[in-house]
Enzyme design. Sequence first.
Site, mmCIF file in Angstrom:
data_model
loop_
_atom_site.group_PDB
_atom_site.id
_atom_site.type_symbol
_atom_site.label_atom_id
_atom_site.label_comp_id
_atom_site.label_asym_id
_atom_site.label_seq_id
_atom_site.Cartn_x
_atom_site.Cartn_y
_atom_site.Cartn_z
ATOM 1 C CG ASP A 1 66.010 -76.878 -26.434
ATOM 2 O OD1 ASP A 1 66.924 -76.514 -25.674
ATOM 3 O OD2 ASP A 1 65.507 -78.013 -26.382
ATOM 4 C CE LYS B 1 66.967 -78.608 -23.440
ATOM 5 N NZ LYS B 1 66.276 -79.597 -24.250
ATOM 6 C CB CYS C 1 62.364 -79.063 -24.777
ATOM 7 S SG CYS C 1 63.165 -80.364 -25.740
HETATM 8 N N1 TIU Z 1 63.263 -78.616 -27.832
HETATM 9 C C1 TIU Z 1 62.325 -79.528 -28.080
HETATM 10 O O1 TIU Z 1 61.163 -79.368 -27.749
HETATM 11 N N2 TIU Z 1 62.728 -80.675 -28.777
HETATM 12 C C2 TIU Z 1 61.902 -81.391 -29.586
HETATM 13 O O2 TIU Z 1 62.301 -82.404 -30.154
HETATM 14 N N3 TIU Z 1 60.638 -80.906 -29.737
HETATM 15 C C3 TIU Z 1 59.660 -81.374 -30.579
HETATM 16 O O3 TIU Z 1 58.536 -80.892 -30.485
HETATM 17 N N4 TIU Z 1 59.966 -82.302 -31.480
#
Ligand code: TIU
Length: 236
Positions: free
Chosen positions: A28, A133, A166
């Site tokens: 991400d 995802k 994540c």
């Molecule tokens: N990719 C991921 O970690 N999504 C989140 O929403 N992370 C947060 O820390 N908010």
Amino acid sequence: MRFAPSSIEAEPYPFAFDPAATALVIIDMQHDFLAPGGFGALLGNDVSLLTQVIEPLGAVLAAARAAEMMVIHTREGHRPDLADCPPSKLARGRLATPIGSPGPNGRILIRGQAGHEIVAALAPLPGEIVLDKPGKGAFYATDLELMLRNAQITSLVVTGVTTEVCVHTTIREANDRGFDCLVPGDCVGSYFPEFHEVGLRMIAAQGGIFGWVTTSDHLLAALGAERPVLTTTQGA
Ligand code: TIU
């Protein structure tokens, strides 16, 4: 060039590294988490804390490509009609601008929008897997496990953001599926420095209950690569 198996210095003990059986998973690294106006920022976070991950992760990505490792980029996001977004996720945070709202980088956390794209410095190359995802974990509602098993991958180098959300969810999912996870700590990042630090400790504690923690320097050494020396142009 393929590299022979080696041992990487790590916590809680050295990690048995076979690049041919290991995938680099980059979680991400999207504008929605790293840029102002995205999902991360709208949750009230200081996104500048995440950008420091880009440089060491870029070096690891280059070395993994040179070693012909499998590379997987993930992106968190949803279909434009939000059919794959649980109502609970949409409601969470009572945000004034929830997932799907227009923002400076397009609709928030929606596939195809600028905010959903991976930052340019880590952009996927043709042939690398880009995995969309809907959840925090990369295994949930995706074909990740099928692709890893087909490629006879048994270990993952897990990187990206955010450490305790994540990245952690993906490592926990991978661990329960029998994959060994190695985390270069400077290649993952969090909006909360204390969560980042404890998140890393939680992985390696109890004899490596979820996996191993190392540094990008140790990983690069195992891949026969060195961190590029950053030069500054002073007085130009
Ligand atoms: N990719 C991921 O970690 N999504 C989140 O929403 N992370 C947060 O820390 N908010």
